[in-house]
Scaffold this motif. Structure first.
Motif, short mmCIF file in Angstrom:
data_model
loop_
_atom_site.label_atom_id
_atom_site.label_comp_id
_atom_site.label_asym_id
_atom_site.label_seq_id
_atom_site.Cartn_x
_atom_site.Cartn_y
_atom_site.Cartn_z
N THR A 113 0.83 -1.20 0.00
CA THR A 113 0.00 0.00 0.00
C THR A 113 0.87 1.25 0.00
OG1 THR A 113 -1.68 -1.17 1.29
CG2 THR A 113 -1.81 1.22 1.27
N VAL A 114 0.48 2.22 -0.81
CA VAL A 114 1.13 3.53 -0.84
C VAL A 114 0.04 4.59 -0.74
CG1 VAL A 114 2.51 5.15 -2.21
CG2 VAL A 114 3.02 2.71 -2.30
N THR A 115 0.17 5.50 0.23
CA THR A 115 -0.76 6.62 0.33
C THR A 115 -0.05 7.88 -0.19
OG1 THR A 115 -0.10 7.07 2.60
CG2 THR A 115 -2.00 5.65 2.30
N PHE A 116 -0.82 8.73 -0.86
CA PHE A 116 -0.22 9.94 -1.43
C PHE A 116 -1.30 10.98 -1.70
CE2 PHE A 116 -1.64 7.52 -5.04
CZ PHE A 116 -2.03 8.45 -6.00
N ASN A 117 -0.86 12.20 -1.94
CA ASN A 117 -1.74 13.28 -2.36
C ASN A 117 -1.34 13.66 -3.78
OD1 ASN A 117 -2.44 16.31 -2.74
ND2 ASN A 117 -3.70 15.65 -1.03
N SER A 118 -2.30 13.88 -4.64
CA SER A 118 -2.03 14.18 -6.04
C SER A 118 -1.46 15.58 -6.26
CB SER A 118 -3.29 13.99 -6.88
OG SER A 118 -4.33 14.81 -6.36
N GLY A 119 -1.58 16.46 -5.27
CA GLY A 119 -1.05 17.82 -5.41
C GLY A 119 -1.70 18.52 -6.59
N SER A 120 -0.91 19.18 -7.42
CA SER A 120 -1.45 19.91 -8.57
C SER A 120 -1.55 19.02 -9.81
CB SER A 120 -0.57 21.13 -8.87
OG SER A 120 0.74 20.72 -9.19
N SER A 121 -1.31 17.71 -9.68
CA SER A 121 -1.33 16.79 -10.82
C SER A 121 -2.75 16.29 -11.12
CB SER A 121 -0.44 15.58 -10.55
OG SER A 121 0.89 15.99 -10.35
N SER A 122 -3.09 16.26 -12.42
CA SER A 122 -4.36 15.67 -12.83
C SER A 122 -4.17 14.25 -13.34
CB SER A 122 -5.03 16.53 -13.89
OG SER A 122 -4.19 16.65 -15.02
N SER A 123 -2.91 13.81 -13.39
CA SER A 123 -2.61 12.41 -13.70
C SER A 123 -1.36 12.02 -12.92
CB SER A 123 -2.40 12.20 -15.20
OG SER A 123 -1.27 12.89 -15.66
N VAL A 124 -1.27 10.73 -12.62
CA VAL A 124 -0.12 10.18 -11.90
C VAL A 124 0.34 8.93 -12.63
CG1 VAL A 124 -0.88 11.09 -9.66
CG2 VAL A 124 -1.56 8.78 -10.34
N THR A 125 1.57 8.52 -12.36
CA THR A 125 2.08 7.27 -12.92
C THR A 125 2.18 6.26 -11.79
OG1 THR A 125 3.35 8.44 -14.61
CG2 THR A 125 3.98 6.16 -14.16
N ILE A 126 1.45 5.16 -11.93
CA ILE A 126 1.55 4.06 -10.97
C ILE A 126 2.51 3.03 -11.55
CG2 ILE A 126 -0.75 4.47 -10.01
CD1 ILE A 126 -1.69 1.98 -11.65
N PHE A 127 3.19 2.29 -10.67
CA PHE A 127 4.16 1.33 -11.20
C PHE A 127 4.45 0.20 -10.23
CE2 PHE A 127 6.68 4.69 -9.17
CZ PHE A 127 7.58 3.97 -8.40
N GLY A 128 4.96 -0.87 -10.82
CA GLY A 128 5.60 -1.96 -10.10
C GLY A 128 7.02 -2.02 -10.63
N ALA A 129 7.99 -2.28 -9.75
CA ALA A 129 9.39 -2.26 -10.18
C ALA A 129 10.19 -3.37 -9.52
CB ALA A 129 10.02 -0.90 -9.86
N TYR A 130 11.23 -3.79 -10.21
CA TYR A 130 12.19 -4.77 -9.70
C TYR A 130 12.84 -4.22 -8.44
CZ TYR A 130 16.35 -7.78 -9.70
OH TYR A 130 17.34 -8.66 -9.36
N ASN A 131 13.05 -5.12 -7.45
CA ASN A 131 13.66 -4.70 -6.20
C ASN A 131 14.62 -5.78 -5.69
OD1 ASN A 131 14.25 -3.19 -3.90
ND2 ASN A 131 12.48 -3.97 -2.78
N GLY A 132 15.60 -6.15 -6.52
CA GLY A 132 16.65 -7.06 -6.07
C GLY A 132 16.36 -8.54 -6.24
N GLY A 133 15.23 -8.90 -6.80
CA GLY A 133 14.89 -10.30 -7.02
C GLY A 133 13.60 -10.39 -7.81
N LYS A 134 13.30 -11.59 -8.31
CA LYS A 134 12.10 -11.80 -9.11
C LYS A 134 10.86 -11.45 -8.30
CE LYS A 134 12.11 -15.62 -11.25
NZ LYS A 134 12.01 -17.05 -11.57
N GLY A 135 9.95 -10.68 -8.93
CA GLY A 135 8.70 -10.32 -8.27
C GLY A 135 7.54 -10.40 -9.24
N ARG A 136 6.39 -10.78 -8.72
CA ARG A 136 5.16 -10.81 -9.50
C ARG A 136 4.21 -9.75 -8.93
NH1 ARG A 136 7.19 -15.84 -9.84
NH2 ARG A 136 6.97 -16.91 -11.83
N PHE A 137 3.44 -9.10 -9.83
CA PHE A 137 2.56 -7.99 -9.44
C PHE A 137 1.17 -8.25 -10.01
CE2 PHE A 137 6.87 -6.62 -9.53
CZ PHE A 137 7.00 -5.70 -8.51
N ASP A 138 0.15 -8.00 -9.20
CA ASP A 138 -1.22 -8.29 -9.64
C ASP A 138 -2.20 -7.39 -8.89
OD1 ASP A 138 -3.20 -9.56 -11.05
OD2 ASP A 138 -2.98 -11.51 -10.06
#
Length: 145
Positions: A113-138
Motif C-alpha cells: 500500500t502507498v498513500t499519497f496526495n495528487s497535489g497539482s497533478s491531474s494524472s499520476v504514474t503508478i508502477f511496479g518495479a524490480y527490487n533485487g529479485g524476481k517479483g510478480r505484481f497483480d
C-alpha cells in the motif's frame, strides 16, 4: 428511545457519506489479464501464469524491470494505491516531482500500500518495479480517501 433512534440514524448517515466520498479510480488491465495492454513495460519483464486473481500477473525479474501506467486523478486529493506482490518488488506512484513507494519481500502474495496526495497533478504514474529479485505484481487498485 427517540434519542437512540436519532443517534443511530445519524451514525448510519455519517458512515454512508464517508463511504460515498471514497471512490475507485479506473486502472486499465489492473490484473494483466490482457497481457501488457495499457501498461508500459521495461525488460526484463514477462507475463506470468501465476496470479493472485485471474490467471496472469506481471513478472519483473531483472535490474531496471518496471511496469507503469498513467492514471487520471483529481488534483489535491488523497489516494491509496494497492497491489498484490509475490517475491521481491516495489510498488509506487509518481505525482509531479514526488514519488512514493512501498517494498515487498515475501514468499507468498502480500498486499502493498502507498498513500499519497495528487497535489497539482491531474494524472499520476503508478508502477511496479524490480527490487533485487524476481517479483510478480497483480490486482492494482487506486482509491480516493
Amino acid at each position: 428511545m427517540t434519542l437512540l433512534k436519532t443517534l443511530m440514524t445519524t451514525a448510519v448517515c455519517t458512515i454512508a457519506i464517508s463511504a460515498a466520498q471514497a471512490a475507485s479510480v479506473p486502472i486499465e488491465n489492473a490484473s494483466f489479464e490482457q497481457k501488457w495492454s495499457s501498461w508500459e513495460d521495461t525488460d526484463p519483464s514477462a507475463i506470468s501464469g501465476e496470479a493472485y486473481e485471474g490467471s496472469k500477473s506481471a513478472k519483473l525479474e531483472g535490474a531496471g524491470a518496471k511496469a507503469a501506467q498513467v492514471v487520471s486523478v483529481q488534483e489535491d486529493t488523497d489516494y491509496v494505491l494497492t497491489a498484490w506482490v509475490k517475491g521481491k518488488g516495489t510498488i509506487g506512484v509518481t505525482a509531479g516531482a514526488n514519488t512514493k513507494t512501498a517494498n515487498v519481500d515475501s514468499s507468498g502474495w502480500q498486499q502493498a500500500t502507498v498513500t499519497f496526495n495528487s497535489g497539482s497533478s491531474s494524472s499520476v504514474t503508478i508502477f511496479g518495479a524490480y527490487n533485487g529479485g524476481k517479483g510478480r505484481f497483480d490486482a492494482f487498485s487506486l482509491e480516493s480517501k
